[in-house]
Motif scaffolding. Structure first.
Motif, PDB file in Angstrom:
ATOM      1  N   ALA A  80      -4.334  50.670  19.419  1.00 32.20           N
ATOM      2  CA  ALA A  80      -4.548  51.599  18.311  1.00 32.20           C
ATOM      3  C   ALA A  80      -3.259  52.173  17.742  1.00 32.20           C
ATOM      4  O   ALA A  80      -3.206  52.555  16.567  1.00 32.20           O
ATOM      5  N   GLY A  81      -2.220  52.281  18.557  1.00 31.64           N
ATOM      6  CA  GLY A  81      -0.972  52.874  18.097  1.00 31.64           C
ATOM      7  C   GLY A  81      -0.149  53.340  19.279  1.00 31.64           C
ATOM      8  O   GLY A  81      -0.402  52.954  20.430  1.00 31.64           O
ATOM      9  N   GLY A  82       0.844  54.187  18.993  1.00 25.84           N
ATOM     10  CA  GLY A  82       1.679  54.679  20.080  1.00 25.84           C
ATOM     11  C   GLY A  82       2.975  55.284  19.578  1.00 25.84           C
ATOM     12  O   GLY A  82       3.147  55.553  18.387  1.00 25.84           O
ATOM     13  N   GLU A  83       3.876  55.495  20.512  1.00 25.83           N
ATOM     14  CA  GLU A  83       5.171  56.123  20.234  1.00 25.83           C
ATOM     15  C   GLU A  83       6.230  55.475  21.115  1.00 25.83           C
ATOM     16  O   GLU A  83       5.990  55.210  22.301  1.00 25.83           O
ATOM     17  N   ILE A  84       7.404  55.200  20.533  1.00 22.97           N
ATOM     18  CA  ILE A  84       8.506  54.556  21.247  1.00 22.97           C
ATOM     19  C   ILE A  84       9.740  55.432  21.133  1.00 22.97           C
ATOM     20  O   ILE A  84      10.075  55.900  20.036  1.00 22.97           O
ATOM     21  N   SER A 211       3.712  46.405  13.872  1.00 23.68           N
ATOM     22  CA  SER A 211       4.635  47.460  14.274  1.00 23.68           C
ATOM     23  C   SER A 211       6.062  46.934  14.366  1.00 23.68           C
ATOM     24  O   SER A 211       7.014  47.610  13.958  1.00 23.68           O
ATOM     25  N   VAL A 212       6.225  45.711  14.886  1.00 23.27           N
ATOM     26  CA  VAL A 212       7.554  45.102  14.976  1.00 23.27           C
ATOM     27  C   VAL A 212       8.159  44.952  13.586  1.00 23.27           C
ATOM     28  O   VAL A 212       9.358  45.208  13.389  1.00 23.27           O
ATOM     29  N   TRP A 213       7.351  44.539  12.602  1.00 16.11           N
ATOM     30  CA  TRP A 213       7.878  44.455  11.241  1.00 16.11           C
ATOM     31  C   TRP A 213       8.442  45.802  10.799  1.00 16.11           C
ATOM     32  O   TRP A 213       9.552  45.875  10.256  1.00 16.11           O
ATOM     33  N   MET A 214       7.667  46.866  11.013  1.00 19.49           N
ATOM     34  CA  MET A 214       8.100  48.192  10.551  1.00 19.49           C
ATOM     35  C   MET A 214       9.299  48.698  11.351  1.00 19.49           C
ATOM     36  O   MET A 214      10.222  49.304  10.791  1.00 19.49           O
ATOM     37  N   GLN A 215       9.303  48.470  12.661  1.00 18.17           N
ATOM     38  CA  GLN A 215      10.451  48.885  13.465  1.00 18.17           C
ATOM     39  C   GLN A 215      11.732  48.245  12.973  1.00 18.17           C
ATOM     40  O   GLN A 215      12.795  48.878  12.920  1.00 18.17           O
ATOM     41  N   ASN A 216      11.663  46.980  12.608  1.00 21.63           N
ATOM     42  CA  ASN A 216      12.864  46.259  12.194  1.00 21.63           C
ATOM     43  C   ASN A 216      13.269  46.584  10.762  1.00 21.63           C
ATOM     44  O   ASN A 216      14.469  46.602  10.450  1.00 21.63           O
ATOM     45  N   LEU A 217      12.300  46.862   9.875  1.00 21.79           N
ATOM     46  CA  LEU A 217      12.672  47.343   8.550  1.00 21.79           C
ATOM     47  C   LEU A 217      13.385  48.675   8.670  1.00 21.79           C
ATOM     48  O   LEU A 217      14.402  48.921   7.998  1.00 21.79           O
ATOM     49  N   ALA A 218      12.895  49.554   9.546  1.00 24.59           N
ATOM     50  CA  ALA A 218      13.564  50.837   9.781  1.00 24.59           C
ATOM     51  C   ALA A 218      14.980  50.617  10.323  1.00 24.59           C
ATOM     52  O   ALA A 218      15.936  51.272   9.891  1.00 24.59           O
ATOM     53  N   ALA A 219      15.133  49.686  11.268  1.00 22.56           N
ATOM     54  CA  ALA A 219      16.452  49.409  11.844  1.00 22.56           C
ATOM     55  C   ALA A 219      17.405  48.881  10.789  1.00 22.56           C
ATOM     56  O   ALA A 219      18.606  49.207  10.788  1.00 22.56           O
ATOM     57  N   GLN A 220      16.900  48.057   9.867  1.00 24.38           N
ATOM     58  CA  GLN A 220      17.765  47.536   8.809  1.00 24.38           C
ATOM     59  C   GLN A 220      18.253  48.656   7.892  1.00 24.38           C
ATOM     60  O   GLN A 220      19.419  48.693   7.484  1.00 24.38           O
ATOM     61  N   ILE A 221      17.366  49.588   7.578  1.00 24.49           N
ATOM     62  CA  ILE A 221      17.741  50.701   6.702  1.00 24.49           C
ATOM     63  C   ILE A 221      18.697  51.653   7.403  1.00 24.49           C
ATOM     64  O   ILE A 221      19.691  52.113   6.826  1.00 24.49           O
ATOM     65  N   LEU A 222      18.411  51.958   8.674  1.00 25.90           N
ATOM     66  CA  LEU A 222      19.203  52.947   9.416  1.00 25.90           C
ATOM     67  C   LEU A 222      20.477  52.366  10.017  1.00 25.90           C
ATOM     68  O   LEU A 222      21.368  53.109  10.423  1.00 25.90           O
ATOM     69  N   GLY A 223      20.566  51.042  10.129  1.00 22.96           N
ATOM     70  CA  GLY A 223      21.727  50.401  10.733  1.00 22.96           C
ATOM     71  C   GLY A 223      21.609  50.213  12.223  1.00 22.96           C
ATOM     72  O   GLY A 223      22.470  49.587  12.849  1.00 22.96           O
ATOM     73  N   ARG A 224      20.542  50.709  12.818  1.00 21.61           N
ATOM     74  CA  ARG A 224      20.261  50.549  14.248  1.00 21.61           C
ATOM     75  C   ARG A 224      18.817  50.951  14.495  1.00 21.61           C
ATOM     76  O   ARG A 224      18.146  51.486  13.600  1.00 21.61           O
ATOM     77  N   GLN A 225      18.324  50.681  15.702  1.00 23.06           N
ATOM     78  CA  GLN A 225      16.956  51.059  16.018  1.00 23.06           C
ATOM     79  C   GLN A 225      16.770  52.568  15.918  1.00 23.06           C
ATOM     80  O   GLN A 225      17.648  53.342  16.303  1.00 23.06           O
ATOM     81  N   ALA A 226      15.621  52.974  15.408  1.00 17.95           N
ATOM     82  CA  ALA A 226      15.302  54.393  15.355  1.00 17.95           C
ATOM     83  C   ALA A 226      15.169  54.941  16.774  1.00 17.95           C
ATOM     84  O   ALA A 226      14.692  54.256  17.678  1.00 17.95           O
ATOM     85  N   ARG A 227      15.584  56.188  16.956  1.00 17.28           N
ATOM     86  CA  ARG A 227      15.438  56.817  18.278  1.00 17.28           C
ATOM     87  C   ARG A 227      13.960  57.055  18.592  1.00 17.28           C
ATOM     88  O   ARG A 227      13.504  56.816  19.712  1.00 17.28           O
ATOM     89  N   PHE A 228      13.221  57.544  17.606  1.00 16.85           N
ATOM     90  CA  PHE A 228      11.783  57.787  17.793  1.00 16.85           C
ATOM     91  C   PHE A 228      11.013  56.991  16.740  1.00 16.85           C
ATOM     92  O   PHE A 228      11.367  57.001  15.556  1.00 16.85           O
ATOM     93  N   PHE A 229       9.961  56.325  17.187  1.00 13.72           N
ATOM     94  CA  PHE A 229       9.132  55.533  16.284  1.00 13.72           C
ATOM     95  C   PHE A 229       7.672  55.744  16.672  1.00 13.72           C
ATOM     96  O   PHE A 229       7.271  55.457  17.797  1.00 13.72           O
ATOM     97  N   ARG A 230       6.877  56.265  15.740  1.00 13.07           N
ATOM     98  CA  ARG A 230       5.458  56.514  15.973  1.00 13.07           C
ATOM     99  C   ARG A 230       4.656  55.656  15.002  1.00 13.07           C
ATOM    100  O   ARG A 230       4.980  55.606  13.811  1.00 13.07           O
ATOM    101  N   TYR A 231       3.620  55.006  15.477  1.00  3.26           N
ATOM    102  CA  TYR A 231       2.864  54.086  14.634  1.00  3.26           C
ATOM    103  C   TYR A 231       1.379  54.199  14.940  1.00  3.26           C
ATOM    104  O   TYR A 231       0.968  54.600  16.035  1.00  3.26           O
ATOM    105  N   ARG A 232       0.556  53.794  13.950  1.00  4.99           N
ATOM    106  CA  ARG A 232      -0.897  53.932  14.091  1.00  4.99           C
ATOM    107  C   ARG A 232      -1.592  52.858  13.267  1.00  4.99           C
ATOM    108  O   ARG A 232      -1.258  52.662  12.082  1.00  4.99           O
TER     109      ARG A 232
END
Length: 274
Positions: A80-84, A211-232
């Motif tokens: 269903a979702g989660g937090e990393i 979720s992997v797609w969104m995590q990696n789009l965020a990493a591309q924008i931020l220049g690195r993996q986000a510290r906190f990632f919440r998805y649903r």
């Protein structure tokens, strides 16, 4: 709830090593959909999957409930979702120790009927130091009722999109991701089962892959993996729909979503923070 108290706090341990072959296959499965980093965001879901003999699998190809996860009185299980939380990046050849613990079992009434939720915490450590902490929310639901109308899926609001990817998931992509994560859930490769038993329109795109797609789009924008990632997860995505993976930004926070282009339905949303 007393039937499930003995499951709370139950722990499981596993260990795996990040190999060049695993990373090569991950990149081949998601070309153009990965951000920066030696080990891309979301790769940790390929590590230490549940690998049971056929006799311990359920009708859906998942491990039978009652082995790793409690047996709830609802037959269909989904992520269903989660937090990393990413504390430090993973590297090639790291030996990663995965520790999992069941934290909570709850029930509620949803738009589609009775729902059961199991909350599981995971930590991924290298040489005793935690690199990633995670909470996963698993949902259990009843088989579809043909007399019950399906809930209206959420429509995308207008966004000031700063960056997006277009994805056209197909059966090969789903097969490869299932293989990477050793995911036997039949909704991802058995179209007849997905339609006739679980009530979907066709093969279902993995929630974790979205979720992997969104995590990696965020990493591309931020220049690195986000510290906190919440998805649903919000609505099923089936093969045959092209989607936009989109991001908007406010200070150091990114809102992200997966949006079906044909009908503007949002299938998954997320928030990423530095």
């Amino acid at each position: 709830m007393s039937d499930y108290e003995e499951w709370i706090g139950r722990e499981f341990e596993a260990q795996d090593r990040i190999t060049p072959r695993m990373l090569r296959e991950f990149r081949a499965t998601l070309p153009g959909l990965l951000g920066p980093g030696e080990v891309p965001a979301g790769f940790h879901w390929c590590l230490s999957p549940e690998a049971l003999d056929y006799e311990h699998l359920g009708r859906d190809g998942h491990p039978q409930p009652g082995i790793f996860l409690p047996k709830l009185p609802l037959p269909r299980r989904m992520w269903a979702g989660g937090e990393i939380e990413v504390i430090a990046p993973l590297h090639v050849e790291d030996t990663v120790h995965k520790s999992s613990v069941i934290r909570k079992v709850t029930f509620k009434q949803g738009r589609s009927g009775d729902l059961g939720f199991v909350e599981v915490d995971h930590s991924y450590s290298v040489d005793g130091a935690v690199r990633i902490r995670e909470r996963q929310d698993l949902v259990y639901r009843a088989d579809p009722d043909p007399d019950r109308p399906a809930p209206e899926p959420p429509q995308a609001a207008d966004w000031d999109v700063i960056e997006s990817w277009t994805v056209s998931p197909d059966p090969v992509m789903l097969f490869r991701y299932s293989a990477l994560t050793f995911n036997g859930h039949r909704i991802h490769y058995d179209g007849d089962y997905a339609r006739t038993v679980e009530g979907y329109d066709g093969l279902v795109v993995h929630g974790p892959m979205q979720s992997v797609w969104m995590q990696n789009l965020a990493a591309q924008i931020l220049g690195r993996q986000a510290r906190f990632f919440r998805y649903r997860g919000l609505s099923p995505l089936t093969v045959g729909y092209d989607v936009k993976v989109e991001a908007r930004r406010e200070d150091d926070i990114l809102d992200l979503r997966v949006r079906r282009r044909a009908d503007n339905v949002v299938t998954m949303s997320a928030r990423a923070e530095l």
